[in-house]
Each structure stands twice: as C-alpha cells, then as structure tokens.
Design a protein around this motif. Structure first.
Motif, PDB file in Angstrom:
ATOM      1  N   ALA A 264       0.822  -1.217   0.000  1.00  0.00           N
ATOM      2  CA  ALA A 264       0.000   0.000   0.000  1.00  0.00           C
ATOM      3  C   ALA A 264       0.858   1.270   0.000  1.00  0.00           C
ATOM      4  O   ALA A 264       0.344   2.362   0.289  1.00  0.00           O
ATOM      5  N   LEU A 265       2.143   1.154  -0.330  1.00  0.00           N
ATOM      6  CA  LEU A 265       3.048   2.293  -0.250  1.00  0.00           C
ATOM      7  C   LEU A 265       2.572   3.463  -1.102  1.00  0.00           C
ATOM      8  O   LEU A 265       2.630   4.624  -0.671  1.00  0.00           O
ATOM      9  N   ASP A 266       2.090   3.191  -2.320  1.00  0.00           N
ATOM     10  CA  ASP A 266       1.662   4.282  -3.199  1.00  0.00           C
ATOM     11  C   ASP A 266       0.559   5.112  -2.559  1.00  0.00           C
ATOM     12  O   ASP A 266       0.535   6.345  -2.699  1.00  0.00           O
ATOM     13  N   GLU A 267      -0.366   4.468  -1.864  1.00  0.00           N
ATOM     14  CA  GLU A 267      -1.448   5.206  -1.200  1.00  0.00           C
ATOM     15  C   GLU A 267      -0.886   6.104  -0.096  1.00  0.00           C
ATOM     16  O   GLU A 267      -1.332   7.245   0.089  1.00  0.00           O
ATOM     17  N   VAL A 268       0.096   5.604   0.630  1.00  0.00           N
ATOM     18  CA  VAL A 268       0.714   6.400   1.696  1.00  0.00           C
ATOM     19  C   VAL A 268       1.440   7.603   1.089  1.00  0.00           C
ATOM     20  O   VAL A 268       1.345   8.731   1.611  1.00  0.00           O
ATOM     21  N   LEU A 269       2.139   7.398  -0.010  1.00  0.00           N
ATOM     22  CA  LEU A 269       2.855   8.497  -0.651  1.00  0.00           C
ATOM     23  C   LEU A 269       1.896   9.572  -1.145  1.00  0.00           C
ATOM     24  O   LEU A 269       2.174  10.771  -1.050  1.00  0.00           O
ATOM     25  N   ARG A 270       0.721   9.159  -1.661  1.00  0.00           N
ATOM     26  CA  ARG A 270      -0.273  10.152  -2.107  1.00  0.00           C
ATOM     27  C   ARG A 270      -0.830  10.926  -0.925  1.00  0.00           C
ATOM     28  O   ARG A 270      -1.132  12.119  -1.032  1.00  0.00           O
ATOM     29  N   ALA A 271      -0.958  10.253   0.231  1.00  0.00           N
ATOM     30  CA  ALA A 271      -1.447  10.937   1.433  1.00  0.00           C
ATOM     31  C   ALA A 271      -0.431  11.987   1.901  1.00  0.00           C
ATOM     32  O   ALA A 271      -0.806  13.082   2.333  1.00  0.00           O
ATOM     33  N   ILE A 280       8.548  18.994   7.912  1.00  0.00           N
ATOM     34  CA  ILE A 280       9.887  19.297   8.424  1.00  0.00           C
ATOM     35  C   ILE A 280      10.741  18.045   8.282  1.00  0.00           C
ATOM     36  O   ILE A 280      10.320  16.956   8.697  1.00  0.00           O
ATOM     37  N   ALA A 281      11.910  18.178   7.734  1.00  0.00           N
ATOM     38  CA  ALA A 281      12.833  17.040   7.610  1.00  0.00           C
ATOM     39  C   ALA A 281      14.195  17.437   8.176  1.00  0.00           C
ATOM     40  O   ALA A 281      14.541  18.618   8.239  1.00  0.00           O
ATOM     41  N   GLY A 282      14.947  16.447   8.580  1.00  0.00           N
ATOM     42  CA  GLY A 282      16.293  16.677   9.087  1.00  0.00           C
ATOM     43  C   GLY A 282      17.303  16.600   7.970  1.00  0.00           C
ATOM     44  O   GLY A 282      18.157  15.704   7.938  1.00  0.00           O
ATOM     45  N   GLY A 283      17.205  17.503   7.005  1.00  0.00           N
ATOM     46  CA  GLY A 283      18.072  17.478   5.846  1.00  0.00           C
ATOM     47  C   GLY A 283      17.282  17.138   4.596  1.00  0.00           C
ATOM     48  O   GLY A 283      16.125  16.712   4.657  1.00  0.00           O
ATOM     49  N   ALA A 284      17.918  17.315   3.432  1.00  0.00           N
ATOM     50  CA  ALA A 284      17.230  17.116   2.157  1.00  0.00           C
ATOM     51  C   ALA A 284      17.133  15.654   1.750  1.00  0.00           C
ATOM     52  O   ALA A 284      16.442  15.330   0.784  1.00  0.00           O
ATOM     53  N   PHE A 285      17.809  14.754   2.475  1.00  0.00           N
ATOM     54  CA  PHE A 285      17.823  13.343   2.084  1.00  0.00           C
ATOM     55  C   PHE A 285      16.408  12.777   2.012  1.00  0.00           C
ATOM     56  O   PHE A 285      16.037  12.124   1.032  1.00  0.00           O
ATOM     57  N   ASP A 286      15.593  13.029   3.041  1.00  0.00           N
ATOM     58  CA  ASP A 286      14.242  12.471   3.078  1.00  0.00           C
ATOM     59  C   ASP A 286      13.392  13.014   1.931  1.00  0.00           C
ATOM     60  O   ASP A 286      12.664  12.263   1.267  1.00  0.00           O
ATOM     61  N   PHE A 287      13.477  14.323   1.694  1.00  0.00           N
ATOM     62  CA  PHE A 287      12.731  14.907   0.590  1.00  0.00           C
ATOM     63  C   PHE A 287      13.184  14.330  -0.747  1.00  0.00           C
ATOM     64  O   PHE A 287      12.374  14.090  -1.644  1.00  0.00           O
ATOM     65  N   THR A 288      14.486  14.087  -0.886  1.00  0.00           N
ATOM     66  CA  THR A 288      15.021  13.579  -2.149  1.00  0.00           C
ATOM     67  C   THR A 288      14.516  12.176  -2.447  1.00  0.00           C
ATOM     68  O   THR A 288      14.064  11.883  -3.564  1.00  0.00           O
ATOM     69  N   VAL A 289      14.591  11.291  -1.462  1.00  0.00           N
ATOM     70  CA  VAL A 289      14.145   9.909  -1.674  1.00  0.00           C
ATOM     71  C   VAL A 289      12.663   9.868  -1.997  1.00  0.00           C
ATOM     72  O   VAL A 289      12.222   9.173  -2.934  1.00  0.00           O
ATOM     73  N   LEU A 290      11.861  10.614  -1.234  1.00  0.00           N
ATOM     74  CA  LEU A 290      10.407  10.597  -1.467  1.00  0.00           C
ATOM     75  C   LEU A 290      10.062  11.236  -2.811  1.00  0.00           C
ATOM     76  O   LEU A 290       9.129  10.784  -3.500  1.00  0.00           O
ATOM     77  N   THR A 291      10.787  12.270  -3.222  1.00  0.00           N
ATOM     78  CA  THR A 291      10.575  12.848  -4.546  1.00  0.00           C
ATOM     79  C   THR A 291      10.916  11.837  -5.626  1.00  0.00           C
ATOM     80  O   THR A 291      10.225  11.726  -6.651  1.00  0.00           O
ATOM     81  N   HIS A 292      11.995  11.084  -5.402  1.00  0.00           N
ATOM     82  CA  HIS A 292      12.379  10.027  -6.344  1.00  0.00           C
ATOM     83  C   HIS A 292      11.278   8.973  -6.463  1.00  0.00           C
ATOM     84  O   HIS A 292      11.090   8.384  -7.535  1.00  0.00           O
ATOM     85  N   TYR A 293      10.539   8.757  -5.385  1.00  0.00           N
ATOM     86  CA  TYR A 293       9.417   7.817  -5.396  1.00  0.00           C
ATOM     87  C   TYR A 293       8.138   8.435  -5.961  1.00  0.00           C
ATOM     88  O   TYR A 293       7.097   7.781  -5.994  1.00  0.00           O
ATOM     89  N   GLY A 294       8.195   9.691  -6.368  1.00  0.00           N
ATOM     90  CA  GLY A 294       7.052  10.295  -7.045  1.00  0.00           C
ATOM     91  C   GLY A 294       6.251  11.296  -6.248  1.00  0.00           C
ATOM     92  O   GLY A 294       5.273  11.849  -6.754  1.00  0.00           O
ATOM     93  N   VAL A 295       6.634  11.568  -5.002  1.00  0.00           N
ATOM     94  CA  VAL A 295       5.899  12.548  -4.198  1.00  0.00           C
ATOM     95  C   VAL A 295       6.180  13.949  -4.729  1.00  0.00           C
ATOM     96  O   VAL A 295       7.340  14.325  -4.927  1.00  0.00           O
TER      97      VAL A 295
END
Length: 588
Positions: A264-271, A280-295
């Motif tokens: 169900a990962l895609d549904e979580v990413l859309r949420a 808020i993230a502790g650095g750009a790493f989290d935003f980068t990975v999630l953007t790579h996954y399509g967020v």
C-alpha cells in the motif's frame, strides 16, 4: 602535597608503574557532595600539586560550575588513572597496556572511592571515563544526555557525560556544547532522578490505513523521517539508489507514528503529497528519496531543520544527534538503529519535532535575522533535491581511463619529489642507546622527566634519529614544512601563530623562492586528491548512468558544497583527452 607512584604499594604491578618516579594524584573526596566529576588522568600541574583537576582543564570546569553557584567543595573530583603514561598527557596506543592500567588502577583506588560517595549526579568527562563507568562508547554521542546507568560500577545512578575541557582547546566549536552541558548539570543536581522525562506515545508499525488517517487529521508542523535499505555502507549511500523501508511522522515532542512499507506504499505516498501540513525534515535526504518515489511536495511548505541550525551557528556540527543534544532533553538514541528500527525512527521524529519547535521559536523571538536568512534560503531545498536526482553525466570508460591517467601522474610526481627531497624524513645517523634511560627507543614524544631540569640530550638524539629514519610522507604537512625549512624556505605563520602549508601558502612560496620542487608538490597534491577522493567516490548509478553527488547548503558563507564525490576536486585532463581516445575505447 606531592606523591610518587613508588610511594604507593598498590601501584606495583601496574603497566604504568615504569620506574615509579612519576607523580601520583589521589582522588579528592568531599563527603556529602551531590556531584562527582570523573576525568581520565591527571596532568603535569596535578602531579606537582597532588590534587586532581587544578590545571587549565580543571579551572575551566570550576569556572563553568561557578556560573551556577557551584563551588569546588560541592563536588568530588576523581580520575580513572592516577598518573601519566611516560610523563605524557597522551595514553599508550597499545590496548593491552591501557586496559591493564585501567583494571589495576580502578581496582586499587577508584572502586573504593566510589563506594565512599553517593552523589545525585555522576559526570564522566571523556571517552575513558564514560566507558569505564557505564560501558557506553563515544563521548561525542552521549554528551549532554541524562540517563540512569544500566551497567558498570555506578549502575542505577544518574549520569550526565560531557566532553573533556581539553577537547575544547583543540576544537573551540565544542564550547557551546560544553556550556549547554553545564547548565544541565546545575539543573540535575537537586534530584537523583532525571529532572526532565518524556511520556512517549509512539504508534509503531501501524497499518497503511491508520497511517493515512493519522496524516489526514494533522495540522501545523509535522516531521517526516524515513528509513531506507541499501547494500552499500551508510557513509556511501546516495538518495537515488535507496529503497524505502519505514516512513515516520512526528507531531509533538513525545508523539510519533511510523509505517513499514508494503504493497500500500503508493497510497501512503499520495497521502503525504496531499497533506495539509508543513513538512519538516532533518536534511534534504528524506525529501530527495520521497521525490524520487514520485511525491510532489509543496515546496513553500517544506522546512529543513539542519538548514535552520546551520544558519543559527555555522561553526557547530549539524547532525541530528548534536542538534537534539542542544535543543531537546532526550538521551542519545542513535545506537538503536541496528536493534530496534521502529523505535529509533519514532525517537528521530519526536526529537526532530521538539528541536525544530524550540530552535524556530528561539530564532523568531531572539534572533530574527537568523530566521529571515533561513526563510530566504529555504526555497533552495527544492534546488538541492533536484541536484541530487539529476546527477552529473559521464561515460564509464572515460572515467576509468581518467582514473588511470591520474594514478600514473601521481606516481610520476611522487617519484620526482622523493628524488628531490629524499625518501626519508632526514639523514639518519646511528645513535647509541641512552645509558640512563635504556628503555627509550625514540618512538614516543620526549619531555623533561621528573627530577630532571631539562630533556636528556642523548634521548633527544635518539628521538631525532628515529624520526629521520622514517619514510617521508609527501601528504604530511609537518614533514614537508621541516623539509622546506632545511632547504632555507621559510614557511610563514598564521594569525594563530601556527605554521601552515595550505595550497595558497605553497603558491606564494613558489613565487617568492622560485623553487621547482614547490610546483612539483602542488602538482602531486592535486593528482593525489583526485585519486583518493574523487575517483574513490565517483560511483556511477546503474539506473541513470550518472554520478550522483550529495549537495549541501550548510557550509560557511552560505556557499554550496558537494561531496561523495566532490565534483570540484578534479579537473578533467583536457590536454590529454585525445591521447586517451584509444584507452577509452578499450575500457568501454
């Protein structure tokens, strides 16, 4: 009163005993004191006076305590070791010698003295004291943490480790951390239990449906923290190649939830994408990975805790563990990453949320210019993510050929330099063993021994001969400074009064002295840096065929920096590209 090791019968048999002439410093016990300071070993001044922590480091500790009205007699002062190894302030490199000395000395003295006191708070200063008292490693991780020892000789007691003041003299940036630690020491003194506790409500490993519903119900700032899986070591990971394992959110200092990625990962990413919150993230790493996954993030509502902290004080470390140690009251938790990933993630989320809340509130109220600069730089988070994902185009065959070219150039430059300067640090001459100090081989640094007005001249000659016989390391600044001085080249001093052989200094010396060896040295350093840094880290992603460096906005003067690899560390050998044609073709 001055004591000698040979005057202490219990010291015999200790690996540190040597001749027994070095000073012995007993612990200073103040009955009824609520505080116990435990350091590593005495210094030279302590040996002369026979009292622990009265030298420069001790004076710094006393001054820090005095800020909060705590006097020397309000604490007990102890050392793990009661003398110095070979009259030096450094510990022996041989693990068996150090371990044997610690076991012997603590068994003879420290355990007995600890049994005589029952303070509210124990403060180990430095790695040796921390490890012996609690079994925990790395003072840099645990400093500032308040916890109850679960092992060691003070099991069940409250502990607050801090860095040894001597470390501050070497790294002045730690001064802020030390001040924070001593404010907590003063706060924790009245009680035997931690003054600040957390009532954590963590929802670990919830279902995708529950996680999505939680996100939908949230408003305001929410921390977003991910855990990933990779076959590469953590220090070498790149966002472009990470596989999502856990997604966590935190919306309070003691409230968090996480979800283990499943079908169900895609549904979580859309949420996450549609959430009405400020992420808020502790650095750009989290935003980068999630953007790579399509967020698709709403970047005007995204914040970076590390970016804010770097704008607050560029000199300090910017790891999440350090920021949390300054802006939360949480004990260090990062060691849980390999044993309890879900709890580790929840603690990350809660700590990042509290650190953000307190730091942002502080900046808005008391440092508005910091907040203004941060808000001006914040839009660059999107740019940083884009750089991570875009990567740098390259050709595998060409980069392999360039690496071989740099290696060959480095080898040629090294041979030329060693021929010019000599393959050893000096012209070694045989020196007979000192008749007075027969055990001295020259391997360790030399100072005047106890009872001697000056350094033994024969031992000094032994030391010089030993150094001269060692191979010349062209990357060692001190060794090259000595070689240049011997050639009549005067290396200038910095503003701090230290000698420097930075590249800019060598370039100036080259203009002044016109010595071709200086040009060779610069050339060697350039080629060596390219091989040891750039090509070592220049990993080409099989998915994109590009090199994906890690970019940061946290460097001094707000300049961008780049690492893993640093794309500024190498220059393509443009002049030899044509000659590389055949090699590239073969490599392909």
């Amino acid at each position: 009163m001055t004591y000698r090791v040979k005057d202490m019968p219990a010291c015999k048999g200790c690996p540190f005993y040597q001749t027994g002439e070095q000073g012995f410093v007993p612990d200073e016990i103040n009955t009824g004191a609520k505080l116990a300071i435990i350091a590593q070993n005495p210094g030279e001044l302590e040996e002369l006076d026979g009292r622990p922590l009265i030298g420069r480091s001790g004076q710094m500790v006393i001054a820090s305590l005095g800020t909060y009205g705590i006097k020397r007699e309000d604490a007990s002062w102890l050392n793990v070791l009661k003398c110095r190894w070979q009259n030096e302030n450094i510990l022996p490199r041989e693990e068996n010698i150090l371990r044997g000395a610690v076991d012997h000395c603590t068994g003879a003295y420290l355990r007995q003295n600890l049994a005589r006191i029952r303070p509210n708070l124990y403060v180990p200063m430095g790695d040796l004291a921390l490890h012996w008292l609690t079994g925990r490693e790395n003072i840099g991780h645990w400093r500032g943490s308040v916890f109850i020892a679960d092992s060691g000789p003070i099991r069940g007691s409250k502990v607050l480790p801090t860095i040894h003041p001597a470390a501050i003299f070497r790294q002045p940036a730690w001064r802020s951390a030390s001040k924070s630690d001593f404010s907590r020491i003063a706060r924790e003194l009245p009680k035997r239990e931690p003054v600040v506790t957390y009532s954590d409500v963590f929802h670990l490993g919830v279902s995708a449906e529950e996680f999505i519903n939680t996100i939908a119900a949230l408003k305001g700032p929410v921390v977003l923290d991910i855990e990933t899986k990779s076959t590469r070591p953590k220090s070498e990971r790149k966002p472009i190649e990470e596989t999502l394992a856990v997604i966590g959110i935190g919306w309070g200092k003691d409230v968090a939830a996480n979800y283990v990625c499943d079908a169900a990962l895609d549904e979580v990413l859309r949420a996450i994408e549609s959430a009405d919150v400020d992420w808020i993230a502790g650095g750009a790493f989290d935003f980068t990975v999630l953007t790579h996954y399509g967020v698709k993030f709403k970047w005007e509502r995204c914040h970076d805790l590390i970016l804010l902290h770097s704008r607050f004080d560029i000199e300090l470390p910017h790891s999440i563990e350090f920021i949390a140690s300054m802006w939360t009251d949480r004990a260090y938790w990062k060691h849980l990453t390999d044993t309890d990933l879900l709890l580790y993630n929840a603690l990350d989320c809660a700590a990042e949320w509290e650190a953000w809340y307190r730091l942002a509130a502080f900046c808005k109220a008391r440092a508005p210019l910091v907040w203004k600069v941060y808000m001006e730089d914040r839009p660059l988070i999107e740019v940083q993510v884009a750089l991570h994902l875009a990567g740098m185009p390259t050709e595998r065959g060409r980069i392999q050929a360039e690496k071989r070219w740099y290696e060959k150039e480095r080898e040629t430059a090294e041979k030329a330099l060693l021929a010019a300067f000599g393959s050893t640090q000096g012209s070694a001459t045989a020196v007979p063993v000192c008749a007075t100090h027969k055990r001295y081989t020259g391997k360790s640094p030399l100072k005047a021994r106890k009872g001697e007005a000056e350094v033994c001249s024969t031992c000094a000659a032994v030391r010089r001969s030993y150094i001269d016989s060692q191979p010349l390391n062209l990357r060692s600044r001190p060794q090259m400074i000595r070689k240049l001085r011997e050639s009549g080249i005067r290396v200038p001093l910095t503003r701090e009064g230290k000698t420097s052989l930075a590249k800019g200094v060598v370039s100036k010396l080259l203009k002044k002295y016109n010595d071709p060896r200086l040009a060779q040295l610069l050339n060697y350093w350039s080629k060596s840096t390219a091989v040891s840094r750039y090509f070592k880290e220049a990993w080409i992603s099989p998915a994109t065929g590009r090199i994906h460096s890690v970019y940061s906005m946290h460097s001094a003067k707000h300049r961008w920096s780049c690492q893993k690899p640093n794309m500024q560390q190498t220059k393509r050998p443009e002049k030899v590209l044509e000659s590389l044609g055949d090699i590239v073709e073969t490599a392909e």
